[in-house]
Design a protein around this motif. Structure first.
Motif, PDB file in Angstrom:
ATOM      1  N   HIS A 107       7.730  43.429 -51.887  1.00 24.09           N
ATOM      2  CA  HIS A 107       6.810  43.132 -52.994  1.00 24.09           C
ATOM      3  C   HIS A 107       5.382  43.161 -52.436  1.00 24.09           C
ATOM      4  O   HIS A 107       5.031  42.323 -51.602  1.00 24.09           O
ATOM      5  CB  HIS A 107       7.157  41.746 -53.579  1.00 24.09           C
ATOM      6  CG  HIS A 107       6.420  41.381 -54.830  1.00 24.09           C
ATOM      7  ND1 HIS A 107       6.819  40.345 -55.654  1.00 24.09           N
ATOM      8  CD2 HIS A 107       5.309  41.896 -55.424  1.00 24.09           C
ATOM      9  CE1 HIS A 107       5.997  40.236 -56.677  1.00 24.09           C
ATOM     10  NE2 HIS A 107       5.060  41.163 -56.556  1.00 24.09           N
ATOM     11  N   VAL A 146       8.636  40.366 -66.905  1.00 18.17           N
ATOM     12  CA  VAL A 146       9.220  39.052 -67.157  1.00 18.17           C
ATOM     13  C   VAL A 146       9.805  39.069 -68.574  1.00 18.17           C
ATOM     14  O   VAL A 146       9.112  39.423 -69.536  1.00 18.17           O
ATOM     15  CB  VAL A 146       8.146  37.951 -66.993  1.00 18.17           C
ATOM     16  CG1 VAL A 146       8.620  36.619 -67.539  1.00 18.17           C
ATOM     17  CG2 VAL A 146       7.729  37.832 -65.524  1.00 18.17           C
ATOM     18  N   LEU A 157      16.310  40.325 -61.834  1.00 18.58           N
ATOM     19  CA  LEU A 157      15.639  39.522 -60.808  1.00 18.58           C
ATOM     20  C   LEU A 157      15.579  38.073 -61.256  1.00 18.58           C
ATOM     21  O   LEU A 157      15.053  37.774 -62.334  1.00 18.58           O
ATOM     22  CB  LEU A 157      14.210  40.041 -60.574  1.00 18.58           C
ATOM     23  CG  LEU A 157      13.354  39.178 -59.639  1.00 18.58           C
ATOM     24  CD1 LEU A 157      13.818  39.319 -58.184  1.00 18.58           C
ATOM     25  CD2 LEU A 157      11.876  39.543 -59.745  1.00 18.58           C
ATOM     26  N   GLU A 166       2.858  45.265 -57.695  1.00 17.44           N
ATOM     27  CA  GLU A 166       2.353  44.456 -58.821  1.00 17.44           C
ATOM     28  C   GLU A 166       0.837  44.561 -58.947  1.00 17.44           C
ATOM     29  O   GLU A 166       0.094  44.363 -57.968  1.00 17.44           O
ATOM     30  CB  GLU A 166       2.767  42.983 -58.622  1.00 17.44           C
ATOM     31  CG  GLU A 166       2.296  42.083 -59.762  1.00 17.44           C
ATOM     32  CD  GLU A 166       3.033  40.766 -59.885  1.00 17.44           C
ATOM     33  OE1 GLU A 166       4.020  40.559 -59.146  1.00 17.44           O
ATOM     34  OE2 GLU A 166       2.611  39.951 -60.727  1.00 17.44           O
ATOM     35  N   ASP A 196      14.659  35.828 -55.932  1.00 18.63           N
ATOM     36  CA  ASP A 196      13.320  35.729 -55.355  1.00 18.63           C
ATOM     37  C   ASP A 196      13.287  34.560 -54.392  1.00 18.63           C
ATOM     38  O   ASP A 196      13.667  33.436 -54.764  1.00 18.63           O
ATOM     39  CB  ASP A 196      12.351  35.429 -56.511  1.00 18.63           C
ATOM     40  CG  ASP A 196      11.127  36.296 -56.471  1.00 18.63           C
ATOM     41  OD1 ASP A 196      10.927  37.030 -55.492  1.00 18.63           O
ATOM     42  OD2 ASP A 196      10.370  36.240 -57.457  1.00 18.63           O
ATOM     43  N   GLY A 250      13.550  35.623 -60.849  1.00 16.14           N
ATOM     44  CA  GLY A 250      12.187  35.553 -60.320  1.00 16.14           C
ATOM     45  C   GLY A 250      11.731  34.114 -60.116  1.00 16.14           C
ATOM     46  O   GLY A 250      12.145  33.210 -60.845  1.00 16.14           O
ATOM     47  N   ASP A 251      10.830  33.944 -59.117  1.00 16.84           N
ATOM     48  CA  ASP A 251      10.242  32.607 -58.972  1.00 16.84           C
ATOM     49  C   ASP A 251       9.234  32.366 -60.094  1.00 16.84           C
ATOM     50  O   ASP A 251       8.684  31.261 -60.220  1.00 16.84           O
ATOM     51  CB  ASP A 251       9.642  32.394 -57.574  1.00 16.84           C
ATOM     52  CG  ASP A 251       8.504  33.341 -57.249  1.00 16.84           C
ATOM     53  OD1 ASP A 251       8.235  34.259 -58.050  1.00 16.84           O
ATOM     54  OD2 ASP A 251       7.870  33.167 -56.185  1.00 16.84           O
ATOM     55  N   SER A 252       9.022  33.382 -60.952  1.00 19.21           N
ATOM     56  CA  SER A 252       8.250  33.181 -62.182  1.00 19.21           C
ATOM     57  C   SER A 252       8.945  32.157 -63.079  1.00 19.21           C
ATOM     58  O   SER A 252       8.349  31.695 -64.054  1.00 19.21           O
ATOM     59  CB  SER A 252       8.070  34.499 -62.930  1.00 19.21           C
ATOM     60  OG  SER A 252       9.323  35.160 -63.089  1.00 19.21           O
ATOM     61  N   LYS A 276      14.300  39.015 -52.669  1.00 18.56           N
ATOM     62  CA  LYS A 276      12.956  39.624 -52.683  1.00 18.56           C
ATOM     63  C   LYS A 276      11.995  38.701 -51.959  1.00 18.56           C
ATOM     64  O   LYS A 276      12.019  37.477 -52.187  1.00 18.56           O
ATOM     65  CB  LYS A 276      12.488  39.866 -54.123  1.00 18.56           C
ATOM     66  CG  LYS A 276      11.077  40.474 -54.182  1.00 18.56           C
ATOM     67  CD  LYS A 276      10.715  40.988 -55.557  1.00 18.56           C
ATOM     68  CE  LYS A 276      10.287  39.916 -56.535  1.00 18.56           C
ATOM     69  NZ  LYS A 276       9.117  39.110 -56.120  1.00 18.56           N
ATOM     70  N   THR A 283      13.541  40.108 -65.523  1.00 14.86           N
ATOM     71  CA  THR A 283      13.875  38.798 -64.949  1.00 14.86           C
ATOM     72  C   THR A 283      14.861  38.082 -65.865  1.00 14.86           C
ATOM     73  O   THR A 283      14.906  38.330 -67.071  1.00 14.86           O
ATOM     74  CB  THR A 283      12.629  37.902 -64.813  1.00 14.86           C
ATOM     75  OG1 THR A 283      12.104  37.661 -66.124  1.00 14.86           O
ATOM     76  CG2 THR A 283      11.574  38.542 -63.931  1.00 14.86           C
ATOM     77  N   ILE A 316       5.001  46.733 -61.831  1.00 16.84           N
ATOM     78  CA  ILE A 316       4.675  45.725 -62.859  1.00 16.84           C
ATOM     79  C   ILE A 316       3.143  45.714 -62.896  1.00 16.84           C
ATOM     80  O   ILE A 316       2.507  45.304 -61.924  1.00 16.84           O
ATOM     81  CB  ILE A 316       5.310  44.338 -62.581  1.00 16.84           C
ATOM     82  CG1 ILE A 316       4.718  43.269 -63.525  1.00 16.84           C
ATOM     83  CG2 ILE A 316       5.220  43.890 -61.130  1.00 16.84           C
ATOM     84  CD1 ILE A 316       5.482  41.963 -63.573  1.00 16.84           C
ATOM     85  N   VAL A 341       8.650  46.407 -55.010  1.00 17.70           N
ATOM     86  CA  VAL A 341       7.896  46.042 -56.218  1.00 17.70           C
ATOM     87  C   VAL A 341       6.400  46.200 -55.922  1.00 17.70           C
ATOM     88  O   VAL A 341       5.913  45.739 -54.884  1.00 17.70           O
ATOM     89  CB  VAL A 341       8.203  44.586 -56.645  1.00 17.70           C
ATOM     90  CG1 VAL A 341       7.261  44.134 -57.754  1.00 17.70           C
ATOM     91  CG2 VAL A 341       9.650  44.456 -57.107  1.00 17.70           C
TER      92      VAL A 341
HETATM   93  O1  KIV Z   1       8.958  36.309 -60.140  1.00 18.67           O
HETATM   94  C1  KIV Z   1       8.842  37.350 -60.791  1.00 18.67           C
HETATM   95  O2  KIV Z   1       9.071  37.362 -61.994  1.00 18.67           O
HETATM   96  C2  KIV Z   1       8.395  38.554 -60.088  1.00 18.67           C
HETATM   97  C3  KIV Z   1       7.972  39.783 -60.826  1.00 18.67           C
HETATM   98  C4  KIV Z   1       7.921  40.978 -59.954  1.00 18.67           C
HETATM   99  C5  KIV Z   1       8.572  40.102 -62.096  1.00 18.67           C
HETATM  100  O3  KIV Z   1       8.355  38.534 -58.891  1.00 18.67           O
END
Ligand code: KIV
Length: 262
Positions: A134, A212, A39, A179, A81, A41-43, A110, A20, A200, A177
């Motif tokens: 995902h 991440v 990515l 997870e 994301d 990511g929305d993380s 994603k 990410t 992941i 993905v």
């Molecule tokens: O938002 C994110 O970081 C993800 C993970 C798969 C890494 O969706």
């Protein structure tokens, strides 16, 4: 330049390394290091926003992260994301929001989930918007799962996940993905699909891996999931640097002659 076709073609030939990124400087480093997929990511909600879940992050915030990451990247495939409620409401919303990411430089999006969003995914792909799937522990459903728990451990859940993975592949996603699922289930899905799986917390048998960035860099002390390997202790290094800077400013030893103009 890495494309979705490049990623498809790597299955069985070369493992796919994904990370990410949320900002320009780290995206430059990841791209120069040869990471295949970056990515957005929305993380970002958790990692840079300090939120407890990914649910609060908005389209506008994700657009900002996507814009600055895309600007930094010359080679990697940038995937954005789609945040909570940007695609679950209507197909119109999904198309409009996915299109906004592509306008800013992302090469695909994603989406989390299987059966309930299958027709949305088909629509995006029909319109020329590449989609990464995902499944497993999809963090936008954390309240449904009752926490960040391992998914697919019962026979019934595993069977459903395999079916959903095949449906997503048939819908046209270029990669999936997986997870936080048992590694034997990830292996079954990986063997069943002709598109790459990106794990992941899904063990060693996936076609690629995503983590991440801040987790592998050791940014946080209080978050150390079993599936994360720390390749640096950047949080500790930043703390030490800031403490030294503070001490030198307080003691008057910085700025010194070397860092001053005549
Ligand atoms: O938002 C994110 O970081 C993800 C993970 C798969 C890494 O969706």
């Amino acid at each position: 330049m890495v494309t979705t076709d490049t990623i498809r073609g790597m299955k069985g030939n070369e493992k796919i390394a994904c990370l990410t990124a949320y900002d320009y400087p780290t995206a430059v480093i990841l791209d120069r290091a040869g990471i295949d997929v970056i990515l957005v990511g929305d993380s970002a909600a958790n990692v840079v926003g300090g939120e407890r879940t990914t649910l609060p992050i908005s389209m506008e915030e994700m657009l900002y992260h996507t814009r600055v990451v895309s600007r930094a990247v010359a080679n990697a495939l940038v995937i954005a994301d789609m945040p909570f409620l940007s695609y679950q409401t209507t197909e119109h919303d999904a198309v409009f929001n996915a299109g906004r990411f592509l306008k800013l430089g992302a090469c695909g999006v994603k989406l989390e989930g299987g059966t309930p969003i299958l027709s949305t995914i088909e629509r995006l792909i029909a319109l020329g918007i590449p989609v990464m799937g995902h499944l497993g522990l999809t963090p936008q459903s954390v309240h449904q799962f009752g926490g960040y728990k391992l998914q697919g451990s019962s026979e019934k859940d595993a069977k459903r996940m395999i079916e959903e993975a095949v449906s997503l592949q048939n819908a046209g996603i270029f990669a999936l993905v997986l997870e936080k699922i048992p590694s034997r289930l990830a292996r079954t899905i990986t063997e069943r699909l002709t598109i790459p799986t990106i794990g992941i917390g899904a063990g060693a048998y996936c076609d690629g891996q995503i983590l991440v960035l801040h987790d592998i860099l050791g940014m946080f002390d209080d978050f150390k999931p079993k599936f994360v390997k720390r390749y640096a202790e950047i949080g500790r290094d930043i703390m030490n640097a800031v403490l030294r800077y503070k001490d030198e400013v307080k003691q008057g030893t910085f700025p010194d002659l070397e860092h001053s103009f005549e």
